[in-house]
Design a protein around this motif. Structure first.
Motif, PDB file in Angstrom:
ATOM      1  N   LYS A  20       0.833  -1.200   0.000  1.00 49.62           N
ATOM      2  CA  LYS A  20       0.000   0.000   0.000  1.00 49.62           C
ATOM      3  C   LYS A  20       0.873   1.256   0.000  1.00 49.62           C
ATOM      4  CE  LYS A  20      -1.138   2.274   3.498  1.00 49.62           C
ATOM      5  NZ  LYS A  20      -1.594   2.794   4.808  1.00 49.62           N
ATOM      6  N   SER A  21       1.904   1.246   0.831  1.00 53.94           N
ATOM      7  CA  SER A  21       2.767   2.424   0.941  1.00 53.94           C
ATOM      8  C   SER A  21       3.457   2.733  -0.375  1.00 53.94           C
ATOM      9  CB  SER A  21       3.804   2.208   2.051  1.00 53.94           C
ATOM     10  OG  SER A  21       3.173   2.046   3.295  1.00 53.94           O
ATOM     11  N   HIS A  22       3.933   1.690  -1.064  1.00 49.90           N
ATOM     12  CA  HIS A  22       4.549   1.899  -2.373  1.00 49.90           C
ATOM     13  C   HIS A  22       3.506   2.368  -3.395  1.00 49.90           C
ATOM     14  CE1 HIS A  22       8.422  -0.478  -1.618  1.00 49.90           C
ATOM     15  NE2 HIS A  22       8.788   0.686  -2.123  1.00 49.90           N
ATOM     16  N   THR A  23       2.337   1.739  -3.384  1.00 49.94           N
ATOM     17  CA  THR A  23       1.321   2.080  -4.380  1.00 49.94           C
ATOM     18  C   THR A  23       0.933   3.543  -4.294  1.00 49.94           C
ATOM     19  OG1 THR A  23       0.455  -0.191  -4.360  1.00 49.94           O
ATOM     20  CG2 THR A  23      -0.977   1.522  -5.256  1.00 49.94           C
ATOM     21  N   ASN A  24       0.648   4.043  -3.093  1.00 55.43           N
ATOM     22  CA  ASN A  24       0.215   5.433  -2.985  1.00 55.43           C
ATOM     23  C   ASN A  24       1.346   6.417  -3.265  1.00 55.43           C
ATOM     24  OD1 ASN A  24      -2.498   5.180  -2.692  1.00 55.43           O
ATOM     25  ND2 ASN A  24      -2.576   5.664  -0.511  1.00 55.43           N
ATOM     26  N   GLU A  40       3.047  -1.922 -11.959  1.00 55.46           N
ATOM     27  CA  GLU A  40       2.726  -3.357 -11.956  1.00 55.46           C
ATOM     28  C   GLU A  40       2.519  -3.866 -10.535  1.00 55.46           C
ATOM     29  OE1 GLU A  40       5.328  -6.058 -13.827  1.00 55.46           O
ATOM     30  OE2 GLU A  40       4.928  -5.358 -15.864  1.00 55.46           O
ATOM     31  N   ARG A  41       1.595  -4.816 -10.372  1.00 52.62           N
ATOM     32  CA  ARG A  41       1.260  -5.461  -9.112  1.00 52.62           C
ATOM     33  C   ARG A  41       0.892  -4.451  -8.023  1.00 52.62           C
ATOM     34  NH1 ARG A  41       3.727  -8.289  -5.904  1.00 52.62           N
ATOM     35  NH2 ARG A  41       2.036  -9.713  -5.521  1.00 52.62           N
ATOM     36  N   PRO A  42       0.007  -3.504  -8.327  1.00 57.29           N
ATOM     37  CA  PRO A  42      -0.407  -2.548  -7.308  1.00 57.29           C
ATOM     38  C   PRO A  42      -1.352  -3.192  -6.297  1.00 57.29           C
ATOM     39  CG  PRO A  42      -1.767  -2.269  -9.236  1.00 57.29           C
ATOM     40  CD  PRO A  42      -0.737  -3.312  -9.590  1.00 57.29           C
ATOM     41  N   LEU A  43      -1.552  -2.519  -5.190  1.00 58.81           N
ATOM     42  CA  LEU A  43      -2.583  -2.931  -4.243  1.00 58.81           C
ATOM     43  C   LEU A  43      -3.865  -2.182  -4.544  1.00 58.81           C
ATOM     44  CD1 LEU A  43      -3.510  -4.363  -1.610  1.00 58.81           C
ATOM     45  CD2 LEU A  43      -2.862  -2.262  -0.414  1.00 58.81           C
ATOM     46  N   TYR A  44      -4.957  -2.914  -4.660  1.00 60.76           N
ATOM     47  CA  TYR A  44      -6.284  -2.298  -4.724  1.00 60.76           C
ATOM     48  C   TYR A  44      -6.941  -2.490  -3.356  1.00 60.76           C
ATOM     49  CZ  TYR A  44      -5.859  -2.007  -9.812  1.00 60.76           C
ATOM     50  OH  TYR A  44      -5.442  -1.701 -11.088  1.00 60.76           O
ATOM     51  N   SER A  45      -7.097  -1.398  -2.645  1.00 59.26           N
ATOM     52  CA  SER A  45      -7.716  -1.423  -1.325  1.00 59.26           C
ATOM     53  C   SER A  45      -8.434  -0.094  -1.134  1.00 59.26           C
ATOM     54  CB  SER A  45      -6.657  -1.609  -0.230  1.00 59.26           C
ATOM     55  OG  SER A  45      -5.850  -0.444  -0.116  1.00 59.26           O
ATOM     56  N   GLU A  46      -9.124   0.052  -0.021  1.00 61.71           N
ATOM     57  CA  GLU A  46      -9.840   1.310   0.209  1.00 61.71           C
ATOM     58  C   GLU A  46      -8.882   2.501   0.208  1.00 61.71           C
ATOM     59  OE1 GLU A  46     -12.053   0.765   3.805  1.00 61.71           O
ATOM     60  OE2 GLU A  46     -13.574  -0.503   2.847  1.00 61.71           O
ATOM     61  N   ASP A  47      -7.695   2.328   0.787  1.00 68.04           N
ATOM     62  CA  ASP A  47      -6.734   3.432   0.833  1.00 68.04           C
ATOM     63  C   ASP A  47      -6.220   3.809  -0.551  1.00 68.04           C
ATOM     64  OD1 ASP A  47      -6.996   3.598   3.541  1.00 68.04           O
ATOM     65  OD2 ASP A  47      -4.877   3.303   3.990  1.00 68.04           O
ATOM     66  N   THR A  48      -5.848   2.829  -1.353  1.00 71.87           N
ATOM     67  CA  THR A  48      -5.311   3.155  -2.672  1.00 71.87           C
ATOM     68  C   THR A  48      -6.417   3.590  -3.633  1.00 71.87           C
ATOM     69  OG1 THR A  48      -5.400   0.835  -3.381  1.00 71.87           O
ATOM     70  CG2 THR A  48      -3.345   1.600  -2.376  1.00 71.87           C
ATOM     71  N   LEU A  49      -7.613   3.052  -3.474  1.00 77.16           N
ATOM     72  CA  LEU A  49      -8.728   3.496  -4.315  1.00 77.16           C
ATOM     73  C   LEU A  49      -9.106   4.936  -4.001  1.00 77.16           C
ATOM     74  CD1 LEU A  49     -10.947   0.273  -4.364  1.00 77.16           C
ATOM     75  CD2 LEU A  49      -9.612   1.221  -6.257  1.00 77.16           C
ATOM     76  N   PHE A  86     -12.284  13.609  -1.676  1.00 80.12           N
ATOM     77  CA  PHE A  86     -12.625  12.914  -0.447  1.00 80.12           C
ATOM     78  C   PHE A  86     -11.626  11.785  -0.225  1.00 80.12           C
ATOM     79  CE2 PHE A  86     -15.438   9.938   2.031  1.00 80.12           C
ATOM     80  CZ  PHE A  86     -15.537  10.761   3.162  1.00 80.12           C
ATOM     81  N   ALA A  87     -10.873  11.875   0.864  1.00 82.22           N
ATOM     82  CA  ALA A  87      -9.812  10.898   1.148  1.00 82.22           C
ATOM     83  C   ALA A  87     -10.305   9.730   1.992  1.00 82.22           C
ATOM     84  CB  ALA A  87      -8.644  11.586   1.852  1.00 82.22           C
TER      85      ALA A  87
END
Length: 418
Positions: A20-24, A40-49, A86-87
């Motif tokens: 998550k930290s790398h993705t954002n 490549e290989r990102p995290l899809y989660s509430e934080d990154t979305l 909206f974060a």
């Protein structure tokens, strides 16, 4: 959700999602890079979305595929108008976005949910103001929502308090190539969670921007640099892996986790060193790590550099006979919930005595019993106490869906151990 324990030690291999930290961080870097950038290989989660949707709101075109994200466009493609962003409950999103929005044309209003609105932001706001930003609090000073009225930064040096959140420094570092005369960041006081700043510096360097840390602790980013790289491979998330390493430790299992970089700069890689100090055996491969669980022993440890693993360590400590003392916990009081208070309350339900001060938590472990665990809307509380459920019959996790914030596939990986 009632957790069913393992029948005994297991030997399993699992794959965890991207960091998550790398993705954002890389989403911000991509937004500051001319042309299209592939992650490549990102995290899809509430934080990154939350970050992805915010960048889309600004007009960037973002392709989201199962195994990659492609960001098209950069700041030059953003129109001058009013934006509402909206974060949700994402600390990295709100802090990184705030810095980015100081470079975006138009008027921008940045909001979050109730808990995020209460988390620290004022020191970052003040630093950006000193660098020329015009920022207003819509309601309460020091809280969201905030309005950003300017679209350029003109300073070249700023002091920044570093004792509340490393994300303030990371936010300024990420946008530093846009300072015409370069930027010097002078931290005041001891920097908390320093490995997260190191991760930011590593991401920047990979993208083509060099930031120097001076002997006095300041960060210097020279002028006339820009992000150049067009393709990034996101590492597996050591924060997510930590729960499975803890399961191996608690159940004396052998668990191998793929897609991990053994030399990663991620802060939560330090959790492996702590487990090794406890006597567990870690084996490092090229793109994976295996942990073999042994006996649990109490420790006296400083976890300031990997605070997201404190909850997991506290749960393990509940099963280690004796007193475990964890220092460096003060930042946990300002997270999704007051995590120290939540840990004390839930461990107390399990018959585990705890003590705390402002920056320490002590756990008197031994023979905990099962309990129903409240999660307080906090993903890490849910995942940490789930670890206990694979060893101790009768653990019930309320609102297990909170894991979607950072690890939506947690329960799938969890069940794969059985």
């Amino acid at each position: 959700m009632q957790i069913t324990p393992l029948n005994g030690p297991v030997s399993k291999t699992i794959s965890i999602p991207g960091s998550k930290s790398h993705t954002n961080r890389l989403l911000i870097i991509a937004a500051l890079t001319e042309g299209s950038v592939c992650l490549e290989r990102p995290l899809y989660s509430e934080d990154t979305l939350a970050m992805i949707e915010s960048l889309k709101t600004l007009g960037l075109r973002i392709e989201t595929n199962p195994d990659r994200i492609i960001v098209h466009g950069d700041l030059r493609s953003i129109d001058t108008k009013h934006y509402e962003l909206f974060a949700h409950d994402s600390g990295t999103t709100v802090r990184f976005l705030l810095a980015l929005l100081c470079l975006v044309p138009g008027t921008k209003t940045l909001k979050g949910n109730k808990r995020l609105s209460e988390r620290p932001i004022h020191d970052l706001v003040e630093a950006l103001r000193k660098l020329g930003a015009i920022i207003e609090y819509v309601h309460e000073k020091g809280q969201l929502p905030i309005k950003i009225l300017s679209s350029q930064l003109s300073g070249s040096s700023v002091e920044l308090k570093g004792d509340l959140s490393s994300q303030f420094c990371s936010a300024l570092l990420l946008i530093s190539p846009y300072f015409a005369c370069g930027l010097t960041i002078n931290p005041i006081g001891k920097e908390i969670s320093k490995p997260y700043i190191d991760m930011t510096l590593s991401c920047m360097k990979e993208g083509g921007v060099e930031a120097l840390q001076l002997e006095n602790g300041s960060y210097f980013i020279s002028a006339h640099q820009s992000y150049k790289k067009k393709h990034y491979a996101i590492e597996g998330d050591f924060s997510s892996a930590g729960y499975f390493f803890a399961i191996a430790a608690l159940t004396k299992s052998k668990i191998t986790i793929n897609h991990l970089n053994p030399s990663s700069s991620q802060a939560d890689r330090n959790f492996l060193y702590i487990l090794e100090k406890m006597g567990h055996r870690a084996t490092y491969f090229k793109n994976s790590v295996r942990l073999e669980g042994k006996e649990l022993i109490p420790l006296d440890i400083d976890m300031e550099n990997c605070p997201d693993q404190v909850m997991t360590m506290a749960v393990l400590a509940a099963f280690a006979h004796g007193k475990t003392s964890i220092s460096g916990v003060r930042s946990l009081r300002l997270k999704e919930t007051e995590r120290v208070a939540a840990l004390k309350r839930e461990l107390g339900k399990m018959g585990v005595r705890t003590e705390d001060s402002h920056d320490t938590l002590s756990i008197y472990g031994g023979s905990p019993h099962a309990a129903e665990i409240d999660t307080y809307g906090d993903h890490r509380i849910a995942m940490a106490f789930a670890v206990a459920g694979l060893h101790l019959p009768g653990i019930i996790i309320h609102h297990p869906e909170v894991v979607n914030k950072t690890f939506p596939t947690f329960w799938t990986c969890f069940e794969a151990l059985k």
